[in-house]
Scaffold this active site. Sequence first.
Site: not given
Length: 85
Positions: A37, A55
């Site tokens: 991330d 995502d």
Amino acid sequence: QRKMGRENIWYTLALSFIGGGAVGNVIDRVLYGSVVDFLDFYIGKYHWPAFNVADSGIFVGVSIFLVLQLLEGEGHKKEPMEDTT
């Protein structure tokens, strides 16, 4: 017959976003052992959860899919049943 792509390109687009995001996260898991991330935002003291492009793709795909389902449901409301007695 495969008509989904021609009949409604939006479903194809939604499933492509979802599939692409899922594949991206699987690649991260295989290569790095976890999902990387890298988009991390703060607004004042508020911290938005970290996420990545994969995502985002999943989120966009699911959002498109849900909107399509809601719109389709509006067009196919049940008609009152006839009394057959």
